[in-house]
Design an enzyme around this catalytic site. Structure first.
Site, PDB file in Angstrom:
ATOM      1  N   HIS A 252       0.863  -1.200   0.000  1.00  0.00           N
ATOM      2  CA  HIS A 252       0.000   0.000   0.000  1.00  0.00           C
ATOM      3  C   HIS A 252       0.890   1.237   0.000  1.00  0.00           C
ATOM      4  CE1 HIS A 252      -3.913  -1.900   0.415  1.00  0.00           C
ATOM      5  NE2 HIS A 252      -3.378  -2.734   1.265  1.00  0.00           N
TER       6      HIS A 252
ATOM      7  N   PHE B 126     -10.841  -8.267  12.854  1.00  0.00           N
ATOM      8  CA  PHE B 126     -10.861  -7.056  13.680  1.00  0.00           C
ATOM      9  C   PHE B 126     -12.248  -6.425  13.630  1.00  0.00           C
ATOM     10  CE2 PHE B 126      -6.673  -8.192  13.443  1.00  0.00           C
ATOM     11  CZ  PHE B 126      -6.220  -8.189  12.141  1.00  0.00           C
TER      12      PHE B 126
ATOM     13  N   ASP C 217     -14.621  -4.097  13.440  1.00  0.00           N
ATOM     14  CA  ASP C 217     -14.763  -2.645  13.200  1.00  0.00           C
ATOM     15  C   ASP C 217     -16.139  -2.395  12.608  1.00  0.00           C
ATOM     16  OD1 ASP C 217     -13.466  -2.127   9.893  1.00  0.00           O
ATOM     17  OD2 ASP C 217     -14.633  -3.747  10.745  1.00  0.00           O
TER      18      ASP C 217
ATOM     19  N   ASP D 211      -9.459 -10.933   6.710  1.00  0.00           N
ATOM     20  CA  ASP D 211      -9.944  -9.628   7.151  1.00  0.00           C
ATOM     21  C   ASP D 211      -9.384  -8.506   6.271  1.00  0.00           C
ATOM     22  OD1 ASP D 211      -9.251  -7.056   8.639  1.00  0.00           O
ATOM     23  OD2 ASP D 211     -10.832  -7.883   9.879  1.00  0.00           O
TER      24      ASP D 211
ATOM     25  N   ASP E 278     -10.130  -4.366   2.213  1.00  0.00           N
ATOM     26  CA  ASP E 278      -9.703  -3.757   0.943  1.00  0.00           C
ATOM     27  C   ASP E 278     -10.798  -3.898  -0.118  1.00  0.00           C
ATOM     28  OD1 ASP E 278      -6.213  -4.688   1.380  1.00  0.00           O
ATOM     29  OD2 ASP E 278      -7.293  -2.880   1.961  1.00  0.00           O
TER      30      ASP E 278
HETATM   31  N1  LIG Z   1     -11.243  -5.041  10.052  1.00  0.00           N
HETATM   32  C1  LIG Z   1     -10.401  -4.133   9.557  1.00  0.00           C
HETATM   33  N2  LIG Z   1     -10.583  -2.842   9.878  1.00  0.00           N
HETATM   34  C2  LIG Z   1      -9.718  -1.954   9.341  1.00  0.00           C
HETATM   35  C3  LIG Z   1      -8.663  -2.305   8.500  1.00  0.00           C
HETATM   36  C4  LIG Z   1      -8.010  -1.104   8.160  1.00  0.00           C
HETATM   37  C5  LIG Z   1      -6.864  -0.907   7.241  1.00  0.00           C
HETATM   38  N3  LIG Z   1      -5.941  -2.005   7.224  1.00  0.00           N
HETATM   39  C6  LIG Z   1      -5.023  -2.000   6.125  1.00  0.00           C
HETATM   40  C7  LIG Z   1      -3.885  -2.868   6.400  1.00  0.00           C
HETATM   41  C8  LIG Z   1      -3.925  -3.992   5.697  1.00  0.00           C
HETATM   42  C9  LIG Z   1      -5.111  -4.051   4.888  1.00  0.00           C
HETATM   43  O1  LIG Z   1      -4.770  -4.481   3.591  1.00  0.00           O
HETATM   44  C10 LIG Z   1      -5.649  -2.628   4.905  1.00  0.00           C
HETATM   45  O2  LIG Z   1      -5.158  -1.981   3.756  1.00  0.00           O
HETATM   46  C11 LIG Z   1      -8.667  -0.077   8.823  1.00  0.00           C
HETATM   47  N4  LIG Z   1      -9.670  -0.626   9.510  1.00  0.00           N
HETATM   48  C12 LIG Z   1     -10.709  -0.006  10.323  1.00  0.00           C
HETATM   49  O3  LIG Z   1     -11.752   0.366   9.421  1.00  0.00           O
HETATM   50  C13 LIG Z   1     -12.297   1.623   9.850  1.00  0.00           C
HETATM   51  C14 LIG Z   1     -11.878   2.658   8.831  1.00  0.00           C
HETATM   52  O4  LIG Z   1     -12.670   2.438   7.692  1.00  0.00           O
HETATM   53  P1  LIG Z   1     -12.700   3.635   6.636  1.00  0.00           P
HETATM   54  O5  LIG Z   1     -13.302   4.811   7.347  1.00  0.00           O
HETATM   55  O6  LIG Z   1     -13.547   3.141   5.501  1.00  0.00           O
HETATM   56  O7  LIG Z   1     -11.263   3.870   6.211  1.00  0.00           O
HETATM   57  C15 LIG Z   1     -11.669   1.931  11.187  1.00  0.00           C
HETATM   58  O8  LIG Z   1     -12.386   1.286  12.192  1.00  0.00           O
HETATM   59  C16 LIG Z   1     -10.311   1.257  11.031  1.00  0.00           C
HETATM   60  O9  LIG Z   1      -9.739   0.942  12.274  1.00  0.00           O
HETATM   61  C17 LIG Z   1      -8.483  -3.671   8.176  1.00  0.00           C
HETATM   62  O10 LIG Z   1      -7.578  -4.097   7.448  1.00  0.00           O
HETATM   63  N5  LIG Z   1      -9.386  -4.537   8.741  1.00  0.00           N
END
Ligand SMILES: Nc1nc2c(c(CN[C@H]3C=C[C@H](O)[C@@H]3O)cn2[C@@H]2O[C@H](COP(=O)(O)O)[C@@H](O)[C@H]2O)c(=O)[nH]1
Length: 365
Positions: free
Chosen positions: A77, A266, A268, A337, A342
């Site tokens: 990324h 995770f 979220d 996840d 993504d």
């Molecule tokens: N379950 C889960 N939640 C994740 C991520 C990520 C980013 N991870 C990066 C690293 C490796 C991956 O390839 C991703 O590129 C952010 N979040 C959560 O989402 C919310 C933000 O959303 P929005 O406002 O739309 O950007 C916020 O709660 C944030 O904590 C994830 O991976 N999994």
């Protein structure tokens, strides 16, 4: 052998066995999956659809294979740090201290956004962009000594770090500032000012590092009381912090964990959204209406816990289904996840986010 001799033998065996059990090394567990299963088994407003979950597992496996999804995806990324050294450890700790609640009531043009490298970044990426921009401006935003120095790290400096390209400011600014100050104080008191010492203390266990974050850093202690009956550990940011380390270091050095597969999805607001879109997660009519109308769901409300707990359990079932069909797949809940997050962002960019995500404002995710 007489009954007395048999009893004596049994007692001897039990004494030996329990003695062994008492000195056996304690294997760290997070209890997140047990809590998620409990929530799933006691949910009445959120349900899983098994057929869709099985179909999703097949699609996810096929897509992850096609995109060659692996730990390498994390560093690929544009904004994520590439160096395999302590600076990336500090970056990830800072990022996951603040990795929460980016959603906005405003539309894409007006919502909080960070301008960096000629682009306007929103959501999670706005946080990563703000940290990278601060480092480019020689502001030591990933240094815990700085967070504690209220003469240097003033509120004005932090407002500058998180300055927006729009009228809307970053949500929960005061809470984010408090997270930094509190974590800086704890690192100073217990870990010689460095998160790498927390990793060392976990001694190669992902579960131990998750538990250490939850027990020593209150802002990582994401625990809820489900319907006043049971305390459930969801630990979203503690888990994603360990997962980001594992991915950034590709399972080596600071990212080497023997039990990384104990980390769950995770919990979220994005993964429940994509699981609902895929038909895996179903909502009761009242909850469906609340989400469709973008109504606030209070932090700790039963609906919120059901959404988060059932999503963790659903991703676990997807993981099990993939490994049942492909026993040698190099896949765990983390990569599933990351892929789902993504994918949700790609759908949103393509204007396919027809189903809104739930809206809870908190520091937990
Ligand atoms: N379950 C889960 N939640 C994740 C991520 C990520 C980013 N991870 C990066 C690293 C490796 C991956 O390839 C991703 O590129 C952010 N979040 C959560 O989402 C919310 C933000 O959303 P929005 O406002 O739309 O950007 C916020 O709660 C944030 O904590 C994830 O991976 N999994």
């Amino acid at each position: 052998m007489s009954d007395d001799e048999a009893d004596a033998d049994l007692l001897d065996f039990l004494r030996q066995h329990f003695n062994k059990a008492s000195i056996a090394p304690k294997i760290p567990e997070t209890q997140v999956l047990e809590g998620a299963e409990y929530v799933y088994n006691n949910s009445i407003d959120v349900a899983l659809d098994y057929q869709s979950t099985k179909q999703a597992a097949a699609m996810i496996y096929e897509q992850m294979q096609k995109k060659e999804y692996s730990t390498k995806t994390w560093s690929s990324h544009e904004l994520h740090p590439k160096a395999k050294d302590e600076s990336t450890v500090a970056f990830i700790f800072t990022m996951d201290l603040l990795n929460f609640s980016f959603w906005s009531e405003l539309d894409d043009e007006e919502r909080f956004a960070v301008e960096y490298k000629g682009k306007k970044w929103t959501g999670y990426w706005s946080l990563v962009a703000a940290l990278q921009r601060a480092l480019d401006e020689d502001i030591p935003i990933t240094c815990s000594d700085f967070w504690q120095n209220e003469d240097e790290c003033t509120e004005e400096v932090l407002k500058h770090v998180f300055r927006s390209a729009t009228e809307e400011q970053i949500p929960l600014f005061q809470e984010r500032m408090y997270c930094l100050r509190e974590a800086g104080q704890i690192l100073y008191e217990k870990y010689q000012c460095s998160f790498t010492n927390c990793i060392t203390a976990a001694d190669g266990s992902a579960a131990a590092l998750v538990n250490l974050l939850a027990e020593d850093f209150p802002c990582f202690n994401d625990v809820v009381r489900f319907e006043n009956r049971k305390s459930v550990r969801l630990l979203k940011r503690a888990q994603i912090c360990v997962a980001d380390l594992w991915a950034a270091f590709e399972g080596e050095d600071y990212g080497r964990f023997e039990d990384i597969d104990k980390i769950t999805m995770f919990a979220d607001y994005r993964i429940p959204q994509i699981l609902n879109t895929l038909g895996c997660l179903w909502y009761a009519p009242t909850l469906e209406t609340a989400i469709q109308h973008k109504r606030i769901i209070e932090s700790g409300h039963s609906w919120e816990i059901q959404l988060r707990g059932c999503s963790i359990w659903c991703v676990e079932l997807i993981r099990r289904e993939i490994l049942r069909n492909h026993p040698d797949a190099k896949i765990n809940a983390i990569l599933i996840d990351f892929f789902l997050y993504d994918t949700m962002k790609e759908r949103e960019t393509a204007g396919q986010d027809e189903v809104p995500h739930h809206r809870t404002r908190s520091i937990w995710y």
